[in-house]
Design an enzyme around this catalytic site. Structure first.
Site, PDB file in Angstrom:
ATOM      1  N   CYS A  55      64.173  31.153  29.257  1.00 16.12           N
ATOM      2  CA  CYS A  55      64.222  30.696  30.567  1.00 16.12           C
ATOM      3  C   CYS A  55      63.373  29.143  30.525  1.00 16.12           C
ATOM      4  CB  CYS A  55      63.731  31.410  31.672  1.00 16.12           C
ATOM      5  SG  CYS A  55      63.213  30.512  33.199  1.00 16.12           S
ATOM      6  N   GLU A  56      64.029  28.060  30.727  1.00 17.48           N
ATOM      7  CA  GLU A  56      63.446  26.658  30.782  1.00 17.48           C
ATOM      8  C   GLU A  56      62.370  26.638  31.787  1.00 17.48           C
ATOM      9  OE1 GLU A  56      66.324  23.528  32.939  1.00 17.48           O
ATOM     10  OE2 GLU A  56      66.531  24.004  30.905  1.00 17.48           O
ATOM     11  N   HIS A  57      62.272  27.224  32.851  1.00 15.03           N
ATOM     12  CA  HIS A  57      61.422  27.078  33.886  1.00 15.03           C
ATOM     13  C   HIS A  57      60.118  27.950  33.780  1.00 15.03           C
ATOM     14  CE1 HIS A  57      65.751  26.663  36.408  1.00 15.03           C
ATOM     15  NE2 HIS A  57      65.046  25.425  35.912  1.00 15.03           N
ATOM     16  N   HIS A  58      60.112  29.017  33.008  1.00 13.14           N
ATOM     17  CA  HIS A  58      59.220  29.941  32.885  1.00 13.14           C
ATOM     18  C   HIS A  58      58.692  30.142  31.292  1.00 13.14           C
ATOM     19  CE1 HIS A  58      60.536  30.820  36.840  1.00 13.14           C
ATOM     20  NE2 HIS A  58      59.305  30.590  37.053  1.00 13.14           N
ATOM     21  N   GLN A  60      70.851  29.954  32.268  1.00 18.85           N
ATOM     22  CA  GLN A  60      71.947  30.734  32.033  1.00 18.85           C
ATOM     23  C   GLN A  60      73.244  30.155  32.557  1.00 18.85           C
ATOM     24  OE1 GLN A  60      72.146  34.949  33.230  1.00 18.85           O
ATOM     25  NE2 GLN A  60      74.348  35.186  33.568  1.00 18.85           N
ATOM     26  N   HIS A  97      66.914  38.630  33.213  1.00 14.52           N
ATOM     27  CA  HIS A  97      65.602  37.403  33.158  1.00 14.52           C
ATOM     28  C   HIS A  97      64.319  37.974  33.355  1.00 14.52           C
ATOM     29  CE1 HIS A  97      68.598  33.983  33.291  1.00 14.52           C
ATOM     30  NE2 HIS A  97      69.511  34.781  33.528  1.00 14.52           N
ATOM     31  N   CYS A 120      61.849  36.430  33.774  1.00  9.63           N
ATOM     32  CA  CYS A 120      60.951  35.676  34.564  1.00  9.63           C
ATOM     33  C   CYS A 120      61.369  36.217  35.976  1.00  9.63           C
ATOM     34  CB  CYS A 120      61.359  34.267  34.628  1.00  9.63           C
ATOM     35  SG  CYS A 120      62.984  34.062  35.025  1.00  9.63           S
TER      36      CYS A 120
END
Length: 189
Positions: A80-83, A121, A149, A151
């Site tokens: 996940c690019e955010h976490h 995703q 996910h 996250c």
């Protein structure tokens, strides 16, 4: 066509950064159990973020096959690019051939290619479909991905067992309701 993407990681810098990261979080790496952890951590992340090169093998559609070609339950893992936490799942990728057909293993390789980077995703689903459409010249391409996910399951909402489903349908799979229904039915969704 040879598909290559990633530059070689700087493993020395990655290991030093992993050690600094762990220290910043209060994790001492002095014990026998943790001494080599920064190196193992750097190698693990390099492996997760480096797609394997592959040849996009296509063949003439001599038989003029005009029905769906579909690979289901393609396992993948991404970050996940955010976490920067992993998400894992299964993809279903299908297409209606045009002049050429694709080597079946390449459907899984394309998913892996785009999954080996910090990702969402939604983008993974669309990139896979668009890439196949552009390179294959198919009459239609469909991609459905179901993933869990970490996250969302290990932190924040802590919604253990939840999954997310995304889809991208192009060409006849988007515009023809019967083709769309056939793809989604065969995909198991």
């Amino acid at each position: 066509m040879r598909v290559e993407d990633a530059a070689e990681p700087d493993m020395i810098a990655a290991e030093a950064a992993a050690g600094a990261f762990l220290k910043a979080l209060g994790v001492e790496t002095d014990s026998d159990h943790l001494r080599d952890t920064p190196g193992r951590m750097a190698r693990a992340w390099a492996e997760m973020l480096t797609p394997r090169p592959f040849d996009l093998t296509t063949f003439p559609n001599d038989e003029r096959y005009d029905e769906l070609v579909l690979a289901r339950d393609i396992p993948f893992r991404s970050i996940c690019e955010h976490h920067l936490l992993p998400f894992t799942g299964h993809a279903c990728v299908g297409y209606l051939p045009g002049e050429r057909v694709l080597g079946l293993s390449k459907l899984a390789r394309v998913v892996e290619h785009f999954a080996c980077r910090p990702q969402t995703q939604e983008r993974l689903t669309k990139q896979t479909a668009d890439w196949l459409q552009d390179r294959l010249g198919a009459r239609a391409v469909g991609v459905v991905i179901r993933a869990e996910h970490s996250c969302m399951t290990l932190r924040g909402a802590q919604a253990t067992g939840s999954s997310t489903v995304t889809s991208t349908l192009l060409g006849h799979l988007r515009t023809d309701p019967r083709s769309r229904q056939e793809f989604l039915s065969l995909a198991g969704f």
